[in-house]
Write a protein that holds these residues in place. Structure first.
Motif, mmCIF file in Angstrom:
data_model
loop_
_atom_site.group_PDB
_atom_site.id
_atom_site.type_symbol
_atom_site.label_atom_id
_atom_site.label_comp_id
_atom_site.label_asym_id
_atom_site.label_seq_id
_atom_site.Cartn_x
_atom_site.Cartn_y
_atom_site.Cartn_z
ATOM 1 N N ASN A 208 0.867 -1.171 0.000
ATOM 2 C CA ASN A 208 0.000 0.000 0.000
ATOM 3 C C ASN A 208 0.908 1.226 0.000
ATOM 4 O OD1 ASN A 208 -1.641 2.216 0.755
ATOM 5 N ND2 ASN A 208 -3.093 0.864 1.767
ATOM 6 N N MET A 209 1.079 1.855 -1.150
ATOM 7 C CA MET A 209 2.053 2.935 -1.286
ATOM 8 C C MET A 209 1.670 4.179 -0.497
ATOM 9 S SD MET A 209 4.520 1.653 -2.993
ATOM 10 C CE MET A 209 5.491 3.091 -3.406
ATOM 11 N N GLN A 210 0.360 4.382 -0.268
ATOM 12 C CA GLN A 210 -0.060 5.517 0.546
ATOM 13 C C GLN A 210 0.558 5.438 1.937
ATOM 14 O OE1 GLN A 210 -1.866 8.347 0.062
ATOM 15 N NE2 GLN A 210 -1.555 8.845 2.225
ATOM 16 N N TRP A 211 0.616 4.258 2.528
ATOM 17 C CA TRP A 211 1.220 4.071 3.844
ATOM 18 C C TRP A 211 2.728 3.830 3.750
ATOM 19 C CZ3 TRP A 211 -1.090 4.818 8.467
ATOM 20 C CH2 TRP A 211 -2.481 4.901 8.491
ATOM 21 N N PHE A 212 3.160 3.145 2.708
ATOM 22 C CA PHE A 212 4.570 2.756 2.599
ATOM 23 C C PHE A 212 5.499 3.973 2.532
ATOM 24 C CE2 PHE A 212 8.277 1.591 -0.082
ATOM 25 C CZ PHE A 212 8.827 0.618 0.740
ATOM 26 N N LEU A 213 5.056 5.060 1.883
ATOM 27 C CA LEU A 213 5.916 6.228 1.742
ATOM 28 C C LEU A 213 6.120 6.976 3.061
ATOM 29 C CD1 LEU A 213 4.894 7.695 -1.746
ATOM 30 C CD2 LEU A 213 6.784 6.171 -1.155
ATOM 31 N N ASN A 214 5.368 6.600 4.119
ATOM 32 C CA ASN A 214 5.600 7.181 5.444
ATOM 33 C C ASN A 214 6.766 6.517 6.174
ATOM 34 O OD1 ASN A 214 3.374 8.982 5.343
ATOM 35 N ND2 ASN A 214 1.983 7.344 5.958
ATOM 36 N N ILE A 215 7.144 5.321 5.733
ATOM 37 C CA ILE A 215 8.090 4.517 6.503
ATOM 38 C C ILE A 215 9.474 5.148 6.616
ATOM 39 C CG2 ILE A 215 9.412 2.348 6.388
ATOM 40 C CD1 ILE A 215 6.777 0.952 5.767
ATOM 41 N N PRO A 216 10.097 5.652 5.529
ATOM 42 C CA PRO A 216 11.443 6.240 5.692
ATOM 43 C C PRO A 216 11.493 7.364 6.727
ATOM 44 C CG PRO A 216 10.978 5.890 3.369
ATOM 45 C CD PRO A 216 9.693 5.642 4.106
ATOM 46 N N SER A 217 10.471 8.216 6.741
ATOM 47 C CA SER A 217 10.465 9.336 7.685
ATOM 48 C C SER A 217 10.401 8.847 9.124
ATOM 49 C CB SER A 217 9.276 10.261 7.397
ATOM 50 O OG SER A 217 9.338 10.790 6.096
ATOM 51 N N VAL A 218 9.479 7.949 9.422
ATOM 52 C CA VAL A 218 9.303 7.469 10.795
ATOM 53 C C VAL A 218 10.513 6.653 11.235
ATOM 54 C CG1 VAL A 218 7.878 6.035 12.307
ATOM 55 C CG2 VAL A 218 6.794 7.489 10.581
ATOM 56 N N TYR A 219 11.021 5.817 10.353
ATOM 57 C CA TYR A 219 12.124 4.912 10.683
ATOM 58 C C TYR A 219 13.395 5.683 11.039
ATOM 59 C CZ TYR A 219 15.208 0.842 10.157
ATOM 60 O OH TYR A 219 16.113 -0.159 10.376
ATOM 61 N N PHE A 220 13.769 6.632 10.190
ATOM 62 C CA PHE A 220 15.019 7.353 10.430
ATOM 63 C C PHE A 220 14.863 8.477 11.446
ATOM 64 C CE2 PHE A 220 16.102 5.124 6.553
ATOM 65 C CZ PHE A 220 17.361 4.647 6.896
ATOM 66 N N PHE A 221 13.636 8.962 11.613
ATOM 67 C CA PHE A 221 13.421 9.909 12.707
ATOM 68 C C PHE A 221 13.664 9.229 14.049
ATOM 69 C CE2 PHE A 221 10.602 11.353 16.094
ATOM 70 C CZ PHE A 221 11.034 12.657 16.245
ATOM 71 N N ALA A 222 13.172 8.008 14.211
ATOM 72 C CA ALA A 222 13.368 7.272 15.467
ATOM 73 C C ALA A 222 14.849 7.093 15.758
ATOM 74 C CB ALA A 222 12.666 5.916 15.396
ATOM 75 N N MET A 223 15.626 6.758 14.733
ATOM 76 C CA MET A 223 17.066 6.581 14.904
ATOM 77 C C MET A 223 17.745 7.899 15.258
ATOM 78 S SD MET A 223 20.167 7.180 13.167
ATOM 79 C CE MET A 223 19.773 7.260 11.422
ATOM 80 N N TYR A 224 17.420 8.947 14.533
ATOM 81 C CA TYR A 224 18.074 10.244 14.747
ATOM 82 C C TYR A 224 17.722 10.821 16.112
ATOM 83 C CZ TYR A 224 19.389 15.121 14.038
ATOM 84 O OH TYR A 224 19.939 16.364 14.183
ATOM 85 N N ASP A 225 16.458 10.761 16.487
ATOM 86 C CA ASP A 225 16.016 11.299 17.775
ATOM 87 C C ASP A 225 16.717 10.581 18.927
ATOM 88 O OD1 ASP A 225 13.819 12.828 19.426
ATOM 89 O OD2 ASP A 225 13.738 10.753 20.126
ATOM 90 N N ALA A 226 16.817 9.254 18.854
ATOM 91 C CA ALA A 226 17.473 8.497 19.920
ATOM 92 C C ALA A 226 18.953 8.849 20.002
ATOM 93 C CB ALA A 226 17.290 7.000 19.687
ATOM 94 N N TYR A 227 19.610 8.951 18.857
ATOM 95 C CA TYR A 227 21.047 9.253 18.821
ATOM 96 C C TYR A 227 21.343 10.638 19.404
ATOM 97 C CZ TYR A 227 25.692 10.171 16.885
ATOM 98 O OH TYR A 227 27.014 10.508 16.734
ATOM 99 N N VAL A 228 20.633 11.643 18.918
ATOM 100 C CA VAL A 228 20.903 13.019 19.342
ATOM 101 C C VAL A 228 20.620 13.201 20.825
ATOM 102 C CG1 VAL A 228 20.096 15.400 19.112
ATOM 103 C CG2 VAL A 228 20.579 14.042 17.081
ATOM 104 N N ASN A 229 19.528 12.627 21.300
ATOM 105 C CA ASN A 229 19.188 12.802 22.708
ATOM 106 C C ASN A 229 20.123 12.030 23.627
ATOM 107 O OD1 ASN A 229 16.659 14.518 23.193
ATOM 108 N ND2 ASN A 229 16.052 13.257 21.459
ATOM 109 N N THR A 230 20.706 10.942 23.157
ATOM 110 C CA THR A 230 21.726 10.261 23.955
ATOM 111 C C THR A 230 22.966 11.132 24.087
ATOM 112 O OG1 THR A 230 20.936 8.132 23.098
ATOM 113 C CG2 THR A 230 23.042 8.131 24.225
ATOM 114 N N VAL A 231 23.375 11.749 22.988
ATOM 115 C CA VAL A 231 24.521 12.669 23.015
ATOM 116 C C VAL A 231 24.272 13.800 24.011
ATOM 117 C CG1 VAL A 231 25.787 14.392 21.671
ATOM 118 C CG2 VAL A 231 25.298 12.166 20.670
ATOM 119 N N GLU A 232 23.091 14.398 23.941
ATOM 120 C CA GLU A 232 22.798 15.537 24.814
ATOM 121 C C GLU A 232 22.640 15.104 26.271
ATOM 122 O OE1 GLU A 232 23.128 18.548 23.915
ATOM 123 O OE2 GLU A 232 23.427 18.040 21.808
#
Length: 419
Positions: A208-232
């Motif tokens: 389902n491409m309507q939902w599938f195109l949301n995946i990169p944003s959510v997936y890499f946001f989770a990684m980036y948010d966790a990384y940056v907040n660990t640093v801080e």
């Protein structure tokens, strides 16, 4: 009437707040990076700022209005050149609601970042104490040092688990829930299965491409948010522990080693530590042996501000995130990889992975070029705390043993030879 009764007993601004649900703190952020995450998915920029209510509202708005207006399908068909199909799938009424709020999300996250950067500067100048430990009947939270790469890795395995690792419970539960919803509705796991089997036609038919195109944003946001907040969080731990050591273990009466010391009966033990919980464990254990606070001197070392480190670690966090550009490019490339994979042989899932990997590598190369001036010497980790203890010669071996058992980087004894 005594006006002192009406004076403030609490700080006007503080750098952080530690609660059982998580740690919220002020720190400098790049407004363009925050705005870029709002472009990728409204609400994400605000979540990075710990503006949870606003972030959740905008995130839910994006999911719902995007779905009703078929914005992702509009993007898909426009990019592959099927403009008639793009017109047919788009709901104009819902899209008219979508655009103004989308622009507001980008503008407001940028504006808020600028404001919070100013608030951080004022809070840092005020230098108020914070409570680093909280406990109630359902949870415990405390400042500690954790490895940013462990946070990032867990988030790549299970989005939201990196936030659990650093005790950002609100964001963690929200991301885990929405990762399940988006993965289920997009048919991500069956698509991964068929891709592994080489059945690319089935991948295209079930995704389902309507939902599938949301995946990169959510997936890499989770990684980036966790990384940056660990640093801080690591930087906040260093700052809070430095304040504690300066306030508690820097008495003016401390007997510094000197050739003019006539007592002749005292020894001095010098040791070095990283900022860590073991430092406080060592000091309190030494106090339990009978050494007074007045005989312990802790000296947190200032860090050179212009050092640029390529990789953040549990002990070295300079706030210059290596992953901001790679994460953003991974989202952009992943979306377009999925779009064009819809018409290419290998399908959206595999082309999305290829595009994501390309975006990460390109982002890393650009970041490494931008900070090329960082050299090997700047990346060396120096001593963070020097500890000096005055004791009797008979206590020497015992104190050394305590220091070594609590992960001291180095220990030496000093006795002045009075000739």
């Amino acid at each position: 009437m005594d006006s002192s009764k009406f004076r403030r007993t609490t700080a006007r601004r503080t750098l952080a707040y530690i609660s059982t649900l998580g740690s919220t703190q002020l720190h400098l952020r790049n407004p363009f990076v925050i705005a870029a995450w709002s472009v990728a998915f409204p609400g994400m920029g605000h979540l990075l700022l710990s503006k949870y209510l606003r972030g959740f509202v905008l995130f839910l708005w994006e999911v719902y209005i995007n779905y009703k207006a078929h914005i992702n399908l509009l993007i898909l068909y426009s990019c592959i050149g099927d403009f008639e199909k793009a017109k047919q799938v788009t709901d104009i009424q819902w899209m008219s609601l979508y655009i103004p709020t989308y622009i507001f999300s980008i503008w407001d996250s940028y504006r808020t970042t600028v404001d919070l950067n100013n608030e951080y500067i004022l809070a840092k100048r005020e230098d108020a104490d914070i409570n680093s430990f909280t406990l109630n009947f359902i949870e415990i939270n405390y400042l500690d040092k954790r490895n940013p790469w462990v946070s990032a890795t867990w988030s790549l395995l299970i989005p939201g688990s990196g936030q659990l690792y650093i005790h950002r419970l609100i964001t963690a539960f929200f991301l885990i829930a929405w990762w399940i919803i988006i993965s289920f509705n997009s048919k991500l796991l069956p698509a991964a299965h068929y891709t592994a089997m080489g059945d690319f036609n089935s991948v295209k038919s079930i995704l389902n491409m309507q939902w599938f195109l949301n995946i990169p944003s959510v997936y890499f946001f989770a990684m980036y948010d966790a990384y940056v907040n660990t640093v801080e969080n690591n930087k906040l731990f260093d700052w809070e522990q430095s304040k504690f050591l300066k306030k508690t273990y820097q008495f003016t009466s401390f007997n510094m080693p000197s050739k003019n010391d006539e007592s002749g009966a005292k020894m001095h033990i010098v040791s070095t530590f990283d900022h860590c919980i073991y430092l406080e464990l060592a000091i309190t254990e030494i106090e339990e042996t009978g050494i007074k606070k007045e005989n312990i001197l802790a000296i947190p070392m200032d860090k050179k501000n212009d050092d640029i480190k390529l990789f953040d670690s549990i002990h070295n966090s300079d706030g210059l995130s290596l992953l901001d550009l790679p994460a953003i490019l991974a989202v952009i490339f992943g979306i377009f990889g999925g779009i064009y994979g819809f018409v290419l042989k290998w399908g959206p899932f595999l082309w999305g992975l290829i595009a994501i990997l390309t975006g990460i590598i390109l982002g890393l190369i650009i970041k490494l070029i931008l900070i090329k001036k960082s050299n090997h010497e700047n990346q060396k980790k120096g001593t963070e705390v020097v500890l000096i203890i005055e004791c009797n010669e008979t206590e020497l071996d015992m104190i050394k043993s305590i220091l070594w058992s609590n992960k001291a980087l180095g220990v030496s004894s000093l006795s002045i030879n009075k000739n």
